[in-house]
Design a protein around this motif. Structure first.
Motif, PDB file in Angstrom:
ATOM      1  N   UNK A   1      24.369 -94.625 -36.955  1.00  0.00           N
ATOM      2  CA  UNK A   1      23.633 -93.597 -36.260  1.00  0.00           C
ATOM      3  C   UNK A   1      22.471 -94.247 -35.515  1.00  0.00           C
ATOM      4  N   UNK A   2      22.243 -93.846 -34.279  1.00  0.00           N
ATOM      5  CA  UNK A   2      21.134 -94.352 -33.479  1.00  0.00           C
ATOM      6  C   UNK A   2      20.321 -93.150 -32.997  1.00  0.00           C
ATOM      7  N   UNK A   3      19.013 -93.262 -33.157  1.00  0.00           N
ATOM      8  CA  UNK A   3      18.109 -92.213 -32.673  1.00  0.00           C
ATOM      9  C   UNK A   3      17.235 -92.811 -31.576  1.00  0.00           C
ATOM     10  N   UNK A   4      17.212 -92.186 -30.425  1.00  0.00           N
ATOM     11  CA  UNK A   4      16.377 -92.627 -29.303  1.00  0.00           C
ATOM     12  C   UNK A   4      15.196 -91.668 -29.224  1.00  0.00           C
ATOM     13  N   UNK A   5      14.019 -92.160 -29.583  1.00  0.00           N
ATOM     14  CA  UNK A   5      12.841 -91.301 -29.655  1.00  0.00           C
ATOM     15  C   UNK A   5      11.931 -91.512 -28.448  1.00  0.00           C
ATOM     16  N   UNK A   6      11.037 -90.552 -28.227  1.00  0.00           N
ATOM     17  CA  UNK A   6      10.131 -90.604 -27.074  1.00  0.00           C
ATOM     18  C   UNK A   6       8.920 -91.481 -27.313  1.00  0.00           C
ATOM     19  N   UNK A   7       8.459 -91.546 -28.575  1.00  0.00           N
ATOM     20  CA  UNK A   7       7.227 -92.288 -28.858  1.00  0.00           C
ATOM     21  C   UNK A   7       7.229 -92.738 -30.317  1.00  0.00           C
ATOM     22  N   UNK A   8       6.209 -93.468 -30.680  1.00  0.00           N
ATOM     23  CA  UNK A   8       6.161 -94.019 -32.042  1.00  0.00           C
ATOM     24  C   UNK A   8       6.029 -92.928 -33.099  1.00  0.00           C
ATOM     25  N   UNK A   9       5.317 -91.868 -32.816  1.00  0.00           N
ATOM     26  CA  UNK A   9       5.188 -90.772 -33.778  1.00  0.00           C
ATOM     27  C   UNK A   9       6.565 -90.204 -34.118  1.00  0.00           C
ATOM     28  N   UNK A  10       7.390 -89.981 -33.096  1.00  0.00           N
ATOM     29  CA  UNK A  10       8.750 -89.485 -33.328  1.00  0.00           C
ATOM     30  C   UNK A  10       9.597 -90.517 -34.076  1.00  0.00           C
ATOM     31  N   UNK A  11       9.443 -91.795 -33.720  1.00  0.00           N
ATOM     32  CA  UNK A  11      10.190 -92.858 -34.397  1.00  0.00           C
ATOM     33  C   UNK A  11       9.879 -92.863 -35.885  1.00  0.00           C
ATOM     34  N   UNK A  12       8.596 -92.778 -36.222  1.00  0.00           N
ATOM     35  CA  UNK A  12       8.200 -92.798 -37.630  1.00  0.00           C
ATOM     36  C   UNK A  12       8.708 -91.563 -38.372  1.00  0.00           C
ATOM     37  N   UNK A  13       8.695 -90.407 -37.716  1.00  0.00           N
ATOM     38  CA  UNK A  13       9.179 -89.180 -38.349  1.00  0.00           C
ATOM     39  C   UNK A  13      10.679 -89.261 -38.634  1.00  0.00           C
ATOM     40  N   UNK A  14      11.450 -89.737 -37.654  1.00  0.00           N
ATOM     41  CA  UNK A  14      12.897 -89.872 -37.841  1.00  0.00           C
ATOM     42  C   UNK A  14      13.200 -90.903 -38.929  1.00  0.00           C
ATOM     43  N   UNK A  15      12.487 -92.039 -38.892  1.00  0.00           N
ATOM     44  CA  UNK A  15      12.696 -93.088 -39.894  1.00  0.00           C
ATOM     45  C   UNK A  15      12.377 -92.576 -41.294  1.00  0.00           C
ATOM     46  N   UNK A  16      11.279 -91.863 -41.436  1.00  0.00           N
ATOM     47  CA  UNK A  16      10.893 -91.340 -42.747  1.00  0.00           C
ATOM     48  C   UNK A  16      11.954 -90.390 -43.295  1.00  0.00           C
ATOM     49  N   UNK A  17      12.438 -89.495 -42.466  1.00  0.00           N
ATOM     50  CA  UNK A  17      13.468 -88.542 -42.924  1.00  0.00           C
ATOM     51  C   UNK A  17      14.765 -89.255 -43.289  1.00  0.00           C
ATOM     52  N   UNK A  18      15.153 -90.243 -42.472  1.00  0.00           N
ATOM     53  CA  UNK A  18      16.383 -90.984 -42.755  1.00  0.00           C
ATOM     54  C   UNK A  18      16.262 -91.779 -44.047  1.00  0.00           C
ATOM     55  N   UNK A  19      15.109 -92.414 -44.272  1.00  0.00           N
ATOM     56  CA  UNK A  19      14.892 -93.173 -45.501  1.00  0.00           C
ATOM     57  C   UNK A  19      14.913 -92.266 -46.724  1.00  0.00           C
ATOM     58  N   UNK A  20      14.283 -91.129 -46.599  1.00  0.00           N
ATOM     59  CA  UNK A  20      14.148 -90.195 -47.725  1.00  0.00           C
ATOM     60  C   UNK A  20      15.475 -89.550 -48.093  1.00  0.00           C
ATOM     61  N   UNK A  21      16.340 -89.334 -47.120  1.00  0.00           N
ATOM     62  CA  UNK A  21      17.587 -88.608 -47.325  1.00  0.00           C
ATOM     63  C   UNK A  21      18.517 -89.271 -48.326  1.00  0.00           C
ATOM     64  N   UNK A  22      18.608 -90.596 -48.297  1.00  0.00           N
ATOM     65  CA  UNK A  22      19.478 -91.299 -49.228  1.00  0.00           C
ATOM     66  C   UNK A  22      20.887 -91.518 -48.720  1.00  0.00           C
ATOM     67  N   UNK A  23      21.244 -90.927 -47.579  1.00  0.00           N
ATOM     68  CA  UNK A  23      22.588 -91.103 -47.029  1.00  0.00           C
ATOM     69  C   UNK A  23      22.710 -92.404 -46.242  1.00  0.00           C
ATOM     70  N   UNK A  24      21.578 -92.963 -45.831  1.00  0.00           N
ATOM     71  CA  UNK A  24      21.555 -94.200 -45.053  1.00  0.00           C
ATOM     72  C   UNK A  24      20.830 -95.257 -45.887  1.00  0.00           C
TER      73      UNK A  24
END
Length: 131
Positions: A1-24
């Protein structure tokens, strides 16, 4: 899965959710400004909750105090390989729980794995491990 974000705030939010989820199991992100302690801690807690690893690609000198480890990756010229740039030196320059060291690493296209290639002792690019 690849997420293309607009800025660092969005990057950190997506990364945090992906890390927390446990599926990745591995989240790789590229950041454009230093992480503050709160941002770094949130990523650490998310990785622990999801039993995942987070890897931040950052420009030289822009580290985070919250990082467990910090690595430097640089190309190594290998004259026997016709100038192929796939040989790299991976050096651990910060480690809160262990020793520091360096390794030569090469991508093996046939096996789709990384090969660790020991550098020649006391030669150019040799790994230096403190006592």
């Amino acid at each position: 899965m690849i997420a293309d974000t607009r800025n660092q705030t969005d990057t950190l939010a997506v990364a945090e959710e992906a890390l927390k989820d446990g599926a990745i199991v591995l989240v790789v992100m590229e950041i454009t400004r230093p992480l503050n302690l709160r941002e770094g801690r949130r990523l650490q807690l998310a990785a622990k909750a999801g039993n995942a690893t987070g890897l931040c690609l950052i420009p030289e000198g822009m580290g985070s105090n919250a990082a467990e480890t910090r690595w430097r990756c640089s190309p190594v010229f290998d004259p026997e390989d016709g100038g192929d740039s796939t040989l790299m030196r991976w050096e651990i320059i910060k480690n809160k729980k262990g020793t520091l060291g360096a390794w030569h690493v090469r991508w093996n296209a046939a096996t789709h794995r990384l090969d660790v290639v020991s550098p020649v002792a006391d030669g150019p690019g040799a790994a230096t491990v403190p006592d």
